[in-house]
Design an enzyme around this catalytic site. Structure first.
Site, PDB file in Angstrom:
ATOM      1  N   THR A 172      -5.057   7.377   7.871  1.00  0.00           N
ATOM      2  CA  THR A 172      -5.079   6.537   7.007  1.00  0.00           C
ATOM      3  C   THR A 172      -6.342   5.928   7.256  1.00  0.00           C
ATOM      4  OG1 THR A 172      -3.993   4.753   6.838  1.00  0.00           O
ATOM      5  CG2 THR A 172      -4.242   4.917   8.703  1.00  0.00           C
ATOM      6  N   THR A 180      -1.517   3.279   4.616  1.00  0.00           N
ATOM      7  CA  THR A 180      -0.622   4.663   4.436  1.00  0.00           C
ATOM      8  C   THR A 180       0.208   4.916   5.591  1.00  0.00           C
ATOM      9  OG1 THR A 180      -2.046   6.151   3.412  1.00  0.00           O
ATOM     10  CG2 THR A 180      -0.461   7.338   4.822  1.00  0.00           C
ATOM     11  N   SER A 185       1.222  -1.365  -0.146  1.00  0.00           N
ATOM     12  CA  SER A 185       0.154   0.191   0.141  1.00  0.00           C
ATOM     13  C   SER A 185       0.487   1.294  -0.113  1.00  0.00           C
ATOM     14  CB  SER A 185      -0.934  -0.062   1.007  1.00  0.00           C
ATOM     15  OG  SER A 185      -0.362  -0.279   3.056  1.00  0.00           O
TER      16      SER A 185
HETATM   17  N1  ASP Z   1      -6.011   7.536   2.770  1.00  0.00           N
HETATM   18  C1  ASP Z   1      -5.604   6.399   1.942  1.00  0.00           C
HETATM   19  C2  ASP Z   1      -6.033   7.028   1.093  1.00  0.00           C
HETATM   20  O1  ASP Z   1      -7.099   7.544   0.736  1.00  0.00           O
HETATM   21  C3  ASP Z   1      -5.433   4.959   2.150  1.00  0.00           C
HETATM   22  C4  ASP Z   1      -5.087   4.323   3.613  1.00  0.00           C
HETATM   23  O2  ASP Z   1      -4.524   5.488   4.144  1.00  0.00           O
HETATM   24  O3  ASP Z   1      -5.335   3.891   3.491  1.00  0.00           O
HETATM   25  O4  ASP Z   1      -5.034   7.159  -1.003  1.00  0.00           O
END
Ligand code: ASP
Length: 348
Positions: free
Chosen positions: A258, A207, A102
């Site tokens: 996140t 993230t 990710s």
């Molecule tokens: N916040 C991130 C996004 O939407 C993904 C995540 O942190 O899970 O790109």
């Protein structure tokens, strides 16, 4: 300000329990030793949650993979690096981790099979920041975000422009996706074709958001992600948006996020966390209070998949999220561990 939890009156019993209890760390094998020789664990700790200040420097990052990033950032500080060096070194560990799907090199591609990365960095003392979004084939993008901050008059570069800027500034082309991710994308693509138009992509995402309080009391933060798996080309989430995925105010504290970016960026989530801390909330309660506020705009029962962490100028830290397993890594002299955040379930 007092330590009074501003949000505790609104929190259900499970959250109050989580305020005091870390998840069980079941085996001794979970314990390890960092490069600095400090006790470390990648599993949530059994120690009671503290609401008091931690020793400085203090580094807090999202998810279990945040611990390796924290350890690297801590080592950089110990070696005489500044906060921005530590943010870049720490988050670069995650960006180069082939087991992480990710963030960075092994990130999950978009719907067209292209990995597009987002990152930002913010410096407390100068209130400067740099950000990149939709960057293809460049690593580490956290370093690129710093270069935007330090070498341009701008805050945010996107897409081709960000890539050109990177190549002109010594970054090398890095092929992505990695073979494993390419195969997964092909399988997803075949499944999509069979399921027909309109079938929803899986909501896979994470993230690294890292916030840091230096020994001298200055703050900084950084954030990096490949965003939502199989997102529409051009989609950018909260992570590279200052105030949404990250915010730092050197007088108050720093916060990062996140989760599903669309549910964070509509509310300037991290900015709001810092503003609640400005009003005196403990970092943990500031995170929970922002989630409550966001939940009020949504039908009861909706899980928004939003998670925040924060530290304040005093060295207090905390996190809260709607995701069951939201944990974060906390590192300071003498300790580096993964701890359970408060859970804020959907309102009923
Ligand atoms: N916040 C991130 C996004 O939407 C993904 C995540 O942190 O899970 O790109």
């Amino acid at each position: 300000m007092s330590d009074t939890p501003v949000a505790s009156r609104d929190l259900p019993a499970t959250s109050l329990l989580n305020r005091r209890t870390f998840l069980a760390s079941s085996t001794a094998a979970a314990l390890g030793t960092t490069l600095t020789g400090r006790a470390a664990s990648s599993k949530p700790s059994t120690m009671p949650v503290t609401r008091s200040a931690a020793p400085k420097p203090l580094i807090v990052s999202t998810w279990p993979f945040g611990r390796a990033a924290n350890d690297k950032a801590f080592a950089t500080l110990q070696a005489g690096g500044n906060l921005l060096d530590a943010i870049v070194d720490g988050i670069s560990v995650t960006e180069h981790d082939l087991a992480n799907h990710s963030v960075g090199i092994a990130g999950t591609p978009n719907a067209e099979g292209v990995v597009s990365l987002d990152a930002c960095i913010m410096d407390g003392p100068t209130h400067k920041c740099g950000s990149v979004a939709g960057v293809e084939g460049i690593l580490p993008v956290i370093k690129l975000a710093r270069a935007v901050m330090e070498k341009t008059r701008h805050v945010l570069l996107v897409g081709d422009g960000a890539r050109k800027f990177a190549l002109a500034n010594g970054f090398e082309n890095t092929p992505m996706p990695v073979p494993e991710e390419l195969e997964r994308w092909k399988a997803w693509k075949a499944k999509q074709a069979a399921a027909g138009p309109g079938s929803a992509p899986p909501l896979s995402h994470d993230t690294i958001a890292m916030v840091m309080l230096g020994a001298n009391g200055d703050l900084a933060g950084g954030c990096s992600t490949s965003g939502l798996a199989y997102k529409l080309p051009g989609r950018v989430g909260d992570s590279p948006i200052i105030g949404s995925g990250l915010y730092v105010d050197n007088d108050i504290g720093a916060a990062g996020a996140t989760g599903i970016g669309e549910n964070i960026m509509r509310f300037c989530g991290s900015f709001q966390v810092v503003e609640f801390m400005r009003q005196g909330a403990h970092p943990r309660d500031a995170c929970a209070e922002v989630i409550h506020r966001i939940q009020k705009k949504h039908p009861a029962g909706v899980d928004l998949a939003i998670n925040f962490l924060a530290i304040d100028k005093k060295g207090r830290f905390g996190g809260a999220g709607t995701s069951d397993g939201f944990v974060f890594a906390v590192t300071h002299p003498g300790s580096s561990q993964v701890v359970q955040a408060d859970r804020v379930p959907p309102r009923h």
